[in-house]
Write a protein that holds these residues in place. Structure first.
Motif, PDB file in Angstrom:
ATOM      1  N   THR B  39       0.837  -1.206   0.000  1.00 57.70           N
ATOM      2  CA  THR B  39       0.000   0.000   0.000  1.00 57.70           C
ATOM      3  C   THR B  39       0.869   1.252   0.000  1.00 57.70           C
ATOM      4  O   THR B  39       0.600   2.219  -0.713  1.00 57.70           O
ATOM      5  CB  THR B  39      -0.916   0.016   1.236  1.00 57.70           C
ATOM      6  OG1 THR B  39      -1.473  -1.277   1.411  1.00 57.70           O
ATOM      7  CG2 THR B  39      -2.029   1.014   1.074  1.00 57.70           C
ATOM      8  N   ARG B  42       2.249   1.728  -3.405  1.00 67.63           N
ATOM      9  CA  ARG B  42       1.252   2.195  -4.361  1.00 67.63           C
ATOM     10  C   ARG B  42       0.925   3.664  -4.131  1.00 67.63           C
ATOM     11  O   ARG B  42       0.906   4.458  -5.084  1.00 67.63           O
ATOM     12  CB  ARG B  42      -0.026   1.361  -4.242  1.00 67.63           C
ATOM     13  CG  ARG B  42      -1.056   1.698  -5.300  1.00 67.63           C
ATOM     14  CD  ARG B  42      -2.323   0.929  -5.086  1.00 67.63           C
ATOM     15  NE  ARG B  42      -3.097   1.518  -3.995  1.00 67.63           N
ATOM     16  CZ  ARG B  42      -4.424   1.486  -3.923  1.00 67.63           C
ATOM     17  NH1 ARG B  42      -5.113   0.877  -4.865  1.00 67.63           N
ATOM     18  NH2 ARG B  42      -5.056   2.019  -2.916  1.00 67.63           N
ATOM     19  N   THR B  48       1.979   2.196  -9.205  1.00 69.62           N
ATOM     20  CA  THR B  48       0.531   2.070  -9.329  1.00 69.62           C
ATOM     21  C   THR B  48       0.099   0.845 -10.124  1.00 69.62           C
ATOM     22  O   THR B  48      -1.085   0.570 -10.211  1.00 69.62           O
ATOM     23  CB  THR B  48      -0.035   3.305 -10.027  1.00 69.62           C
ATOM     24  OG1 THR B  48       0.731   3.521 -11.212  1.00 69.62           O
ATOM     25  CG2 THR B  48       0.047   4.507  -9.130  1.00 69.62           C
ATOM     26  N   HIS B  49       1.028   0.148 -10.719  1.00 68.21           N
ATOM     27  CA  HIS B  49       0.640  -0.923 -11.642  1.00 68.21           C
ATOM     28  C   HIS B  49       1.075  -2.267 -11.073  1.00 68.21           C
ATOM     29  O   HIS B  49       2.275  -2.480 -10.856  1.00 68.21           O
ATOM     30  CB  HIS B  49       1.289  -0.671 -13.006  1.00 68.21           C
ATOM     31  CG  HIS B  49       1.049  -1.764 -13.992  1.00 68.21           C
ATOM     32  ND1 HIS B  49       1.897  -2.000 -15.042  1.00 68.21           N
ATOM     33  CD2 HIS B  49       0.064  -2.677 -14.093  1.00 68.21           C
ATOM     34  CE1 HIS B  49       1.448  -3.027 -15.730  1.00 68.21           C
ATOM     35  NE2 HIS B  49       0.346  -3.454 -15.190  1.00 68.21           N
ATOM     36  N   LEU B  50       0.125  -3.160 -10.847  1.00 67.64           N
ATOM     37  CA  LEU B  50       0.451  -4.529 -10.428  1.00 67.64           C
ATOM     38  C   LEU B  50       0.779  -5.326 -11.688  1.00 67.64           C
ATOM     39  O   LEU B  50      -0.102  -5.616 -12.497  1.00 67.64           O
ATOM     40  CB  LEU B  50      -0.729  -5.155  -9.693  1.00 67.64           C
ATOM     41  CG  LEU B  50      -0.539  -6.611  -9.293  1.00 67.64           C
ATOM     42  CD1 LEU B  50       0.485  -6.744  -8.196  1.00 67.64           C
ATOM     43  CD2 LEU B  50      -1.850  -7.222  -8.850  1.00 67.64           C
ATOM     44  N   TYR B  68       5.020 -10.485  -5.716  1.00 66.21           N
ATOM     45  CA  TYR B  68       4.169  -9.380  -6.162  1.00 66.21           C
ATOM     46  C   TYR B  68       5.073  -8.408  -6.900  1.00 66.21           C
ATOM     47  O   TYR B  68       5.950  -7.800  -6.296  1.00 66.21           O
ATOM     48  CB  TYR B  68       3.527  -8.662  -4.977  1.00 66.21           C
ATOM     49  CG  TYR B  68       2.602  -9.519  -4.145  1.00 66.21           C
ATOM     50  CD1 TYR B  68       3.103 -10.442  -3.242  1.00 66.21           C
ATOM     51  CD2 TYR B  68       1.221  -9.390  -4.256  1.00 66.21           C
ATOM     52  CE1 TYR B  68       2.266 -11.217  -2.476  1.00 66.21           C
ATOM     53  CE2 TYR B  68       0.367 -10.157  -3.490  1.00 66.21           C
ATOM     54  CZ  TYR B  68       0.898 -11.072  -2.601  1.00 66.21           C
ATOM     55  OH  TYR B  68       0.064 -11.834  -1.845  1.00 66.21           O
ATOM     56  N   VAL B  70       5.399  -4.938  -8.809  1.00 66.26           N
ATOM     57  CA  VAL B  70       4.676  -3.683  -9.074  1.00 66.26           C
ATOM     58  C   VAL B  70       5.586  -2.750  -9.856  1.00 66.26           C
ATOM     59  O   VAL B  70       6.816  -2.852  -9.804  1.00 66.26           O
ATOM     60  CB  VAL B  70       4.204  -3.008  -7.770  1.00 66.26           C
ATOM     61  CG1 VAL B  70       3.024  -3.729  -7.200  1.00 66.26           C
ATOM     62  CG2 VAL B  70       5.325  -2.906  -6.779  1.00 66.26           C
ATOM     63  N   HIS B  96      -6.979  -7.891  -3.462  1.00 68.92           N
ATOM     64  CA  HIS B  96      -7.921  -7.579  -4.531  1.00 68.92           C
ATOM     65  C   HIS B  96      -8.623  -6.252  -4.294  1.00 68.92           C
ATOM     66  O   HIS B  96      -9.207  -5.696  -5.204  1.00 68.92           O
ATOM     67  CB  HIS B  96      -8.952  -8.694  -4.637  1.00 68.92           C
ATOM     68  CG  HIS B  96      -9.497  -9.123  -3.326  1.00 68.92           C
ATOM     69  ND1 HIS B  96      -8.907 -10.119  -2.572  1.00 68.92           N
ATOM     70  CD2 HIS B  96     -10.534  -8.672  -2.615  1.00 68.92           C
ATOM     71  CE1 HIS B  96      -9.578 -10.267  -1.450  1.00 68.92           C
ATOM     72  NE2 HIS B  96     -10.569  -9.404  -1.443  1.00 68.92           N
ATOM     73  N   LEU B  98      -6.938  -3.600  -3.316  1.00 71.56           N
ATOM     74  CA  LEU B  98      -5.995  -2.592  -3.808  1.00 71.56           C
ATOM     75  C   LEU B  98      -5.977  -2.559  -5.331  1.00 71.56           C
ATOM     76  O   LEU B  98      -5.982  -1.503  -5.951  1.00 71.56           O
ATOM     77  CB  LEU B  98      -4.589  -2.885  -3.274  1.00 71.56           C
ATOM     78  CG  LEU B  98      -4.449  -2.908  -1.754  1.00 71.56           C
ATOM     79  CD1 LEU B  98      -3.050  -3.324  -1.368  1.00 71.56           C
ATOM     80  CD2 LEU B  98      -4.755  -1.542  -1.176  1.00 71.56           C
ATOM     81  N   TRP B  99      -5.881  -3.722  -5.930  1.00 75.89           N
ATOM     82  CA  TRP B  99      -5.956  -3.845  -7.392  1.00 75.89           C
ATOM     83  C   TRP B  99      -7.030  -4.867  -7.710  1.00 75.89           C
ATOM     84  O   TRP B  99      -6.843  -6.056  -7.375  1.00 75.89           O
ATOM     85  CB  TRP B  99      -4.633  -4.339  -7.976  1.00 75.89           C
ATOM     86  CG  TRP B  99      -3.567  -3.313  -8.059  1.00 75.89           C
ATOM     87  CD1 TRP B  99      -3.415  -2.369  -9.030  1.00 75.89           C
ATOM     88  CD2 TRP B  99      -2.468  -3.136  -7.165  1.00 75.89           C
ATOM     89  NE1 TRP B  99      -2.310  -1.606  -8.782  1.00 75.89           N
ATOM     90  CE2 TRP B  99      -1.704  -2.054  -7.647  1.00 75.89           C
ATOM     91  CE3 TRP B  99      -2.063  -3.776  -5.998  1.00 75.89           C
ATOM     92  CZ2 TRP B  99      -0.558  -1.605  -7.012  1.00 75.89           C
ATOM     93  CZ3 TRP B  99      -0.927  -3.329  -5.375  1.00 75.89           C
ATOM     94  CH2 TRP B  99      -0.180  -2.254  -5.873  1.00 75.89           C
ATOM     95  N   THR B 101      -7.620  -6.378 -10.334  1.00 77.71           N
ATOM     96  CA  THR B 101      -7.097  -7.447 -11.193  1.00 77.71           C
ATOM     97  C   THR B 101      -6.452  -8.555 -10.377  1.00 77.71           C
ATOM     98  O   THR B 101      -6.343  -9.681 -10.858  1.00 77.71           O
ATOM     99  CB  THR B 101      -6.043  -6.882 -12.143  1.00 77.71           C
ATOM    100  OG1 THR B 101      -5.198  -6.014 -11.401  1.00 77.71           O
ATOM    101  CG2 THR B 101      -6.667  -6.142 -13.276  1.00 77.71           C
ATOM    102  N   ALA B 102      -6.023  -8.242  -9.160  1.00 76.76           N
ATOM    103  CA  ALA B 102      -5.357  -9.264  -8.357  1.00 76.76           C
ATOM    104  C   ALA B 102      -6.278 -10.444  -8.100  1.00 76.76           C
ATOM    105  O   ALA B 102      -5.807 -11.575  -7.906  1.00 76.76           O
ATOM    106  CB  ALA B 102      -4.885  -8.667  -7.040  1.00 76.76           C
TER     107      ALA B 102
END
Lengths: 233, 177, 301
Positions: B39, B42, B48-50, B68, B70, B96, B98-99, B101-102
């Motif tokens: 966090t 990010r 900002t991109h996972l 992970y 990023v 999930h 936070l992003w 897509t996770a």
């Protein structure tokens, strides 16, 4: 045609636990807008359950020969790319290869197609869709296995999720070898298939109907969540 | 990257730090710290991109490694967070929220490795495999060759040769090796 | 008025000629489009083989009563359209069943097949069929509007609803054709013609490259063969109407063949040049370009 059940062959092997039928496929009672209650049984209502019939060549030999010639000269391929080999079918439509010259066309729906090209490896998940598409095609229909993956598994011979022998699950008329076969090889294969059909040997659909139980048993051995009727057209 | 890992080190207690390139580093963090670190990355550091969320099965150590990765778009650099969790009770808190897509990655990890992410959307649904009943196939104790042999029909006639001995036998058949 | 029984065999002869001409012409048009793309395209006789193969398929399944009737309606639309307009002007043999008010009947028949098809495709229960039907009906309805306006314009111009009389009024040199006496109506009608020929840019309904092939998704075997038969008759029948109304008709078969080919080529030329419209785009296109011209044609007359 080789014998279907060989005594010595280990015919799969490990029993898998039964899986419950999916929620959306279980019978249920639905209330219509005007208050009636009706029972919906998706597996029965949405599909036809009759097993396929054998359709023997019905007419005199000369008429059948004419029909076989027409079938051979008008091959409509189901546009369903099952694996990486589908990339080799696309160039056939382009000016360089132009398969339309040979009466080969692509149709978007299995109802109108009569040639199913299994293009490359077939994962269990895709096999399920391939079987359903195949069963929706109309007799007579032909299956061409493209690439070594359909023959003996190819480079996926030890994969946990791809089948190794296509002819155990669908009646294959012709294999085209290679990994990948080039479009020229595909064209040669199609011309070879035409010879098979013209000789009256393209009876895969009838073979499928005759040995229906055997094919179904094989299919169910690998497709563990069989959530459709046995014959789905 | 050094400035970033230094700054992170003052805030959190980090494990091993591996600098692969000027724009790529890997940092080990404890499972319960991951959420705070990622966090922070990010929201404060601009990652900002996972890019991906993947796992490695360290069967010898009895551990799963979650990675992970990023990415910071403005500074064009990546940082990977390594988290080691127990292999027997493979459970991890999801990211999930936070992003979004996770959630897809977590679904895949659940199916392929059996790592659970409680609360992640649709985590129990099948992702790629349909009707899978064996142990998750990406675990290293799953023998894919054995499974394929006992599940799928084998076409006889397939042989494997060691290239060196095969060519030797073919070219110099009489010689004893 | 007595009915001449001899008309029936002559009408069947017309049908026979038109079917064969249509089979060859459709293949030729596909070949022309293929040559534009640098391909050779299908053999000129390919349509015959496809038709024979589809009739020869051994199995066929049905989805219900209307599923049977769909292709039949479609074929009736094509054949009926052809039989009720005079194919060859001034020929007792090939003026078919034309009568005083046949223009209205022709307009009806153009739409009839689409409606039958919509019912049949709806019965098949396939979601792609439903998508195709809704796309097809909205586009055909929209394309019909400029045509209707143009037909009203020339009905007012010639003060008749009989196609034979309209053709008669256009005889005596090509400057008497509606094309030159009422160009606005012809432009509106030809724009509508593009929309109803199921060729690019208005072929989103039936294009096989779209994921749903449209209304015929579920049709196969002999059903499909019936529809293929219609697909070769219907464009020709429609072109016959256009030829009669706007391009002076044809007084013998060679002129007929040439004129039909030329009118068909209009849609092929447009089709190979322009990419495909989505349905809402094509509807907007008809609203903006074709309908005002049709209204203007009525106002000027």
């Amino acid at each position: 045609m080789e014998a279907f059940v060989k005594p010595g062959e280990k015919n799969r092997l490990k029993e898998r636990p039964e899986r419950p039928v999916k929620q959306e496929l279980q019978p249920r009672v639905v209330k219509t807008p005007d208050g009636q209650e009706i029972t919906v049984e998706p597996l029965k209502d949405y599909y036809c359950e009759a097993p396929p019939r054998v359709h023997p060549p019905a007419y005199a030999k000369i008429v059948e020969d004419l029909f076989n010639w027409a079938r051979a000269e008008s091959l409509w391929i189901l546009g369903f790319g099952t694996g990486c080999g589908a990339i080799e079918m696309r160039p056939l439509m382009t000016p360089r290869f132009d398969a339309y010259r040979y009466g080969i066309q692509w149709r978007p729906t299995p109802r109108q197609a009569n040639l199913f090209v299994i293009s490359g490896y077939l994962s269990v998940k895709t096999l399920k869709r391939a079987i359903r598409s195949y069963e929706q095609m109309q007799n007579p229909k032909y299956v061409v296995g493209l690439g070594s993956c359909t023959i003996n598994g190819g480079m996926y011979w030890d994969s946990y999720n791809t089948i190794k022998r296509l002819d155990r699950y669908l009646p294959v008329d012709l294999y085209i070898t290679g990994c990948m076969p080039r479009p020229e090889a595909l064209l040669a294969g199609f011309l070879e298939l035409k010879k098979i059909i013209k000789a009256g040997k393209g009876e895969g659909a009838n073979r499928y109907a005759e040995n229906f139980d055997w094919y179904k048993a094989n299919q169910k051995q690998v497709i563990h969540d069989w959530d459709m009727p046995d014959y789905s057209w | 990257m050094k400035d970033l890992t230094d700054r992170l080190g003052t805030l959190f207690s980090l494990g091993d730090i591996t600098e692969k390139r000027d724009d790529l580093a890997f940092v080990s963090v404890a499972p319960d710290l991951l959420r705070a670190v990622i966090t922070h990355l990010r929201d404060v550091e601009g990652f900002t991109h996972l890019v991906l969320l993947t796992a490695v099965d360290w069967i010898e150590g009895g551990q799963f490694q979650l990675t992970y990765l990023v990415h910071n778009r403005t500074r064009a650099r990546d940082i990977g967070l390594r988290v080691f969790i127990d292999r027997e009770e493979a459970t991890m808190a999801g990211i999930h929220d936070l992003w979004p897509t996770a959630a897809t990655y977590q679904r895949e990890l659940k199916e392929m490795f059996g790592i659970d992410f409680p609360g992640s959307p649709r985590i129990d649904e099948e992702f790629i495999l349909e009707g899978w009943t064996d142990i998750p196939p990406y675990r290293r104790d799953f023998d894919t060759k054995k499974y394929a042999e006992e599940t799928y029909f084998h076409r006889p006639g397939r042989e494997t040769f060691d290239p060196a001995t095969h060519m030797k036998d073919k070219l110099y058949p009489g010689e004893a090796s | 008025m007595t009915f001449e029984w001899m008309k029936i065999p002559f009408a069947l002869l017309t049908l026979f000629i038109v079917v064969n001409y249509g089979l060859l012409l459709t293949a030729l048009m596909q070949k022309i489009a293929a040559r534009v793309g640098g391909r050779y395209g299908i053999p000129i006789y390919q349509n015959y083989i496809d038709l024979l193969k589809n009739y020869a398929l051994r199995s066929a399944i049905t989805h219900g009563f209307m599923f049977y009737l769909g292709p039949v309606f479609r074929l009736t639309g094509g054949v009926g359209l052809l039989l009720f307009v005079p194919t060859i002007y001034g020929s007792a043999m090939f003026s078919n069943m034309s009568f005083a008010g046949d223009l209205i009947l022709a307009l009806y028949f153009i739409f009839f097949g689409s409606l039958g098809m919509a019912l049949g495709a709806g019965e098949s229960g396939h979601p792609y069929s439903a998508i195709g039907v809704s796309r097809g009906l909205s586009q055909v309805t929209m394309a019909e509007l400029p045509l209707a306006l143009a037909v009203f314009a020339i009905a007012v111009q010639y003060q008749t609803l009989s196609i034979t009389e309209i053709v008669a009024a256009q005889q005596g040199g090509f400057l008497h054709w509606t094309l030159f006496t009422n160009p606005l109506a012809v432009i509106a009608a030809m724009l509508s013609f593009l929309g109803s020929m199921m060729r690019p840019p208005f072929d989103v309904v039936l294009a096989p490259q779209e994921i749903p092939i449209g209304p015929p998704t579920e049709y196969h075997s002999a059903y499909l063969a019936l529809m293929q038969t219609n697909r070769v008759i219907f464009p020709i029948a429609k072109i016959v109407i256009f030829m009669n109304l706007f391009f002076g008709g044809a007084s013998n078969w060679p002129v007929f063949f040439v004129k039909v080919f030329a009118i068909y080529m209009v849609s092929v030329l447009v089709g190979v040049v322009f990419p495909r419209f989505r349905v809402e785009q094509s509807i907007r296109w008809f609203m903006v370009w074709a309908v005002p011209i049709g209204i203007a044609a009525i106002l000027i007359v």
